[in-house]
Write a protein that holds these residues in place. Structure first.
Motif, mmCIF file in Angstrom:
data_model
loop_
_atom_site.group_PDB
_atom_site.id
_atom_site.type_symbol
_atom_site.label_atom_id
_atom_site.label_comp_id
_atom_site.label_asym_id
_atom_site.label_seq_id
_atom_site.Cartn_x
_atom_site.Cartn_y
_atom_site.Cartn_z
ATOM 1 N N VAL A 28 0.814 -1.226 0.000
ATOM 2 C CA VAL A 28 0.000 0.000 0.000
ATOM 3 C C VAL A 28 0.843 1.269 0.000
ATOM 4 O O VAL A 28 0.322 2.354 -0.256
ATOM 5 C CB VAL A 28 -0.950 0.032 1.225
ATOM 6 N N SER A 29 2.145 1.136 0.260
ATOM 7 C CA SER A 29 2.995 2.323 0.337
ATOM 8 C C SER A 29 3.360 2.820 -1.054
ATOM 9 O O SER A 29 3.737 2.039 -1.932
ATOM 10 C CB SER A 29 4.271 2.016 1.127
ATOM 11 N N HIS A 30 3.266 4.135 -1.239
ATOM 12 C CA HIS A 30 3.657 4.735 -2.524
ATOM 13 C C HIS A 30 5.177 4.829 -2.640
ATOM 14 O O HIS A 30 5.732 4.706 -3.734
ATOM 15 C CB HIS A 30 3.048 6.132 -2.646
ATOM 16 N N ASP A 31 5.864 5.029 -1.517
ATOM 17 C CA ASP A 31 7.314 5.184 -1.500
ATOM 18 C C ASP A 31 7.969 3.951 -0.874
ATOM 19 O O ASP A 31 7.315 3.195 -0.147
ATOM 20 C CB ASP A 31 7.715 6.427 -0.695
ATOM 21 N N PRO A 32 9.259 3.736 -1.152
ATOM 22 C CA PRO A 32 9.972 2.649 -0.489
ATOM 23 C C PRO A 32 9.879 2.786 1.032
ATOM 24 O O PRO A 32 9.987 3.888 1.571
ATOM 25 C CB PRO A 32 11.415 2.831 -0.977
ATOM 26 N N VAL A 33 9.682 1.674 1.716
ATOM 27 C CA VAL A 33 9.497 1.684 3.167
ATOM 28 C C VAL A 33 10.816 1.330 3.850
ATOM 29 O O VAL A 33 11.339 0.225 3.650
ATOM 30 C CB VAL A 33 8.414 0.680 3.604
ATOM 31 N N PRO A 34 11.378 2.226 4.660
ATOM 32 C CA PRO A 34 12.642 1.929 5.354
ATOM 33 C C PRO A 34 12.484 0.776 6.337
ATOM 34 O O PRO A 34 11.422 0.602 6.950
ATOM 35 C CB PRO A 34 12.955 3.233 6.099
ATOM 36 N N HIS A 35 13.543 -0.020 6.487
ATOM 37 C CA HIS A 35 13.513 -1.131 7.441
ATOM 38 C C HIS A 35 13.264 -0.628 8.859
ATOM 39 O O HIS A 35 12.582 -1.289 9.660
ATOM 40 C CB HIS A 35 14.830 -1.910 7.399
ATOM 41 N N GLU A 36 13.819 0.544 9.163
ATOM 42 C CA GLU A 36 13.649 1.099 10.511
ATOM 43 C C GLU A 36 12.181 1.393 10.813
ATOM 44 O O GLU A 36 11.708 1.167 11.930
ATOM 45 C CB GLU A 36 14.482 2.382 10.669
ATOM 46 N N LEU A 37 11.456 1.884 9.819
ATOM 47 C CA LEU A 37 10.033 2.168 10.017
ATOM 48 C C LEU A 37 9.255 0.871 10.204
ATOM 49 O O LEU A 37 8.365 0.784 11.070
ATOM 50 C CB LEU A 37 9.486 2.951 8.822
ATOM 51 N N LEU A 38 9.570 -0.132 9.404
ATOM 52 C CA LEU A 38 8.917 -1.430 9.565
ATOM 53 C C LEU A 38 9.172 -1.995 10.962
ATOM 54 O O LEU A 38 8.267 -2.550 11.593
ATOM 55 C CB LEU A 38 9.437 -2.412 8.508
ATOM 56 N N ALA A 39 10.396 -1.828 11.434
ATOM 57 C CA ALA A 39 10.742 -2.320 12.766
ATOM 58 C C ALA A 39 9.907 -1.630 13.839
ATOM 59 O O ALA A 39 9.445 -2.267 14.795
ATOM 60 C CB ALA A 39 12.234 -2.112 13.028
ATOM 61 N N GLN A 40 9.678 -0.327 13.672
ATOM 62 C CA GLN A 40 8.856 0.408 14.634
ATOM 63 C C GLN A 40 7.407 -0.067 14.586
ATOM 64 O O GLN A 40 6.771 -0.251 15.630
ATOM 65 C CB GLN A 40 8.917 1.900 14.337
#
Length: 213
Positions: A28-40
């Protein structure tokens, strides 16, 4: 059934849920999702999230899906498999959005390989005023102002953006192909010069002084 077996089963179920969550977020994300954000979002260590992303990417490759989970511009996103490019290009031919001109592509390449670079430096390389093209590239989100020159006048310096990396499928500008790959060798240059060289033909019958009628 031992407690150890139950714990391992529960752990596997949680990991499977985390991986499904990664897939849903990336989808669903328009932009690449950082690993750090996924971790949060998952409340899990970043190292584990990176491992799960790599495992998902490996599964997609192994099962030969038409899509991939790739690292781009400091994050992850879905993109189509390279070998399916001809089909995707046919579909995109229906896209009527304006495409970049040759001048814009040339200027974008200069900024990408020479950044940080000023407007005057771009003009010196291209031999024409780049103001209009630079404004177009900035409006498209491919370049932006990233600093000021230390010299007189403190000229604005331009560089590429994360959107540029995303469009090209790169994780960083270090992944750009070496510019030497696009420069022809001496033998090619010599052949081109030979092919373009024109020897003027002189008509000896009319080589004398000419007079107007």
């Amino acid at each position: 059934m031992t407690d150890e077996f139950i714990d391992e089963t529960e752990r596997a179920a949680r990991v499977a849920e985390y991986k499904r969550a990664i897939e849903a977020i990336a989808l669903v994300s328009h932009d690449p999702v950082p690993h750090e954000l996924l971790a949060q979002l998952l409340e899990q260590p970043t190292a584990l999230v990176e491992q799960w992303c790599d495992e998902l990417a490996g599964i997609y490759r192994q099962e030969n899906h038409g899509f991939r989970l790739v690292r781009v511009a400091g994050g992850i996103r879905y993109q189509t498999a390279d070998d399916l490019t001809p089909y995707v290009e046919r579909f995109l031919l229906h896209d009527q959005r304006a495409r970049l001109s040759g001048a814009a592509l040339e200027t974008l390449a200069i900024v990408a390989y020479k950044q940080p670079i000023s407007r005057a430096q771009v003009a010196a390389i291209r031999g024409v005023d780049p103001d209009g093209v630079l404004r177009t590239l900035q409006a498209r989100g491919y370049i932006d102002e990233i600093g000021r020159d230390d010299g007189p006048g403190q000229a604005i310096l331009f560089g590429t953006t994360d959107s540029f990396l995303e469009k090209l499928g790169l994780e960083s500008v270090d992944d750009l192909p070496a510019i030497a790959e696009f420069i022809p060798g001496p033998d090619v240059v010599e052949a081109l010069e030979h092919g373009l060289r024109v020897t003027p033909e002189i008509d000896v019958t009319t080589a004398g002084p000419q007079q107007d009628d």
